[in-house]
Design an enzyme around this catalytic site. Structure first.
Site, PDB file in Angstrom:
ATOM      1  N   HIS A  61       0.820  -1.226   0.000  1.00 54.46           N
ATOM      2  CA  HIS A  61       0.000   0.000   0.000  1.00 54.46           C
ATOM      3  C   HIS A  61       0.850   1.270   0.000  1.00 54.46           C
ATOM      4  O   HIS A  61       0.300   2.367  -0.107  1.00 54.46           O
ATOM      5  CB  HIS A  61      -0.919   0.022   1.233  1.00 54.46           C
TER       6      HIS A  61
ATOM      7  N   ASP B 236      -2.959 -10.300  -2.465  1.00 53.40           N
ATOM      8  CA  ASP B 236      -3.564  -9.902  -1.191  1.00 53.40           C
ATOM      9  C   ASP B 236      -5.036  -9.537  -1.434  1.00 53.40           C
ATOM     10  O   ASP B 236      -5.407  -9.128  -2.540  1.00 53.40           O
ATOM     11  CB  ASP B 236      -2.814  -8.676  -0.649  1.00 53.40           C
TER      12      ASP B 236
ATOM     13  N   HIS C  50      -6.526  -7.024  -0.498  1.00 52.48           N
ATOM     14  CA  HIS C  50      -6.665  -5.593  -0.764  1.00 52.48           C
ATOM     15  C   HIS C  50      -5.790  -5.179  -1.939  1.00 52.48           C
ATOM     16  O   HIS C  50      -4.654  -5.643  -2.076  1.00 52.48           O
ATOM     17  CB  HIS C  50      -6.266  -4.807   0.497  1.00 52.48           C
TER      18      HIS C  50
ATOM     19  N   ASP D 131      -4.839 -12.937   3.197  1.00 52.10           N
ATOM     20  CA  ASP D 131      -6.095 -12.520   3.829  1.00 52.10           C
ATOM     21  C   ASP D 131      -7.311 -12.777   2.930  1.00 52.10           C
ATOM     22  O   ASP D 131      -8.411 -12.313   3.201  1.00 52.10           O
ATOM     23  CB  ASP D 131      -6.039 -11.049   4.274  1.00 52.10           C
TER      24      ASP D 131
HETATM   25 ZN   LIG Z   1      -4.673  -7.155   2.773  1.00 56.40          ZN
END
Ligand SMILES: [Zn+2]
Length: 333
Positions: free
Chosen positions: A183, A220, A222, A309
């Site tokens: 991120h 991931d 996200h 995740d």
């Molecule tokens: Zn994540």
């Protein structure tokens, strides 16, 4: 396959993050890396290479104990050069010094968090106030910075860098990077990330061999907004991400299918947003499509941003992959 690990991650252990209106215990904590390490040992998944701290300051490079948080790591020159290829210098200084600045104005709190963000005057120069700096270089309120954050972030980037060296010799490596990196943008932290470890590894491959082609696959839950933004307008690194649809999931503002690369890199970015409740059957079709895209680029090196995740029981994600699916997945890749 070797696992590359640094004890420095222990130094980043903030107490609280701001999550949906409440200060809550941090989701991202040392225990996450320790659990992975424990499973690697239990299942005999290969040698664990515990790195000495990447410091040029101390003669005691082989210490097994965590360094004192008050001792700020002076990173190895090669590592710092690589970090500067994917992060702005002023941002790197921010990660290094903001906590000391914060402590001067908030002496009792062990973690620093932003409470305002610069949506008002985007071209303004870096502000002087530590409160303002936190908002200037962050995009969320869930990424606390502590006395040991710099050291841990350097240790994590060091794992990515050393992982690249093992890949060059042995073909494959697992860099157990904590804090995570995908991120983190050129000049913004967020999503528990400070330095973009996958981007640093890509820069390391390209520095070693400037003609090398590199692809990054982010699995991931996200979207890897930081990695995407760093390479969005660069044709030398292809980026693909499979993730929860940002219409409903963090990071909300990037990760849509129509983000396909900048003017200088058309078609070099591929996003595969999927709905909440996605199961392995749906996931595997999209994984095949992402891998096909990557194969069409014929990369010499593939970096996988491996967030797991997507697992059914994850606390902050909504896909429904089972443990068994991850084994199939490893074989697919
Ligand atoms: Zn994540």
């Amino acid at each position: 396959m070797k696992t590359v690990y640094s004890l420095l991650h222990h130094e980043h252990a903030p107490e609280r993050e701001f999550f949906r209106g409440n200060l809550v215990e941090c989701f991202e904590k040392p225990d996450r890396a320790l659990k992975i390490l424990q499973e690697i040992r239990k299942r005999s998944l290969g040698e664990i290479v515990t790195l000495p701290a990447p410091t040029v300051e101390s003669g005691n490079n082989n210490r097994e104990e965590f360094v004192d948080s008050t001792t700020v790591i002076e990173p190895d020159a090669d590592l710092l050069r690589l970090i500067k290829l994917v992060h702005k210098e002023a941002y790197i200084s921010f990660v290094r010094t903001i906590f000391q600045e914060w402590r001067r104005v908030v002496p009792t709190q062990s973690y620093a968090l932003p409470h305002t963000f610069n949506r008002l005057a985007k071209d303004r120069a870096e502000p002087a106030s530590p409160y303002a700096k936190l908002g200037y270089y962050s995009f969320d309120t869930g990424t606390p910075i502590t006395a040991g954050t710099w050291n841990a972030a350097i240790g994590s980037a060091w794992c990515a860098f050393k992982g690249k060296e093992i890949v060059r010799k042995e073909g494959m490596a697992f860099a157990l990077c904590r804090p995570p990196g995908h991120h983190a943008h050129w000049d913004i932290c967020g999503g528990y990330c400070f330095f973009n470890n996958a981007a640093i590894a890509a820069a390391a491959f390209r520095t070693h061999d400037p003609t090398a082609t590199v692809a990054i696959l982010d699995v991931d839950y996200h979207h890897g907004n930081g990695t995407q933004s760093i390479f969005y307008d660069r044709a030398d690194v292809f980026f693909a991400s499979i993730h929860g649809d940002p219409t409903h999931d963090y990071p909300y503002f990037l990760g849509y299918a129509d983000e396909t690369g900048g003017q200088n890199a058309p078609g070099q970015n591929a996003n595969f947003p999927l709905p909440r409740g996605t199961t392995w059957d749906q996931y595997t079709r999209v994984l095949d499509a992402a891998l096909e895209k990557i194969e069409s680029q014929n990369p010499q090196y593939l970096i996988v941003s491996l967030g797991v995740d997507t697992f059914r029981g994850d606390a902050i994600s909504k896909f429904l992959l089972e443990s068994e699916d991850f084994r199939t997945y490893a074989l697919t890749e």
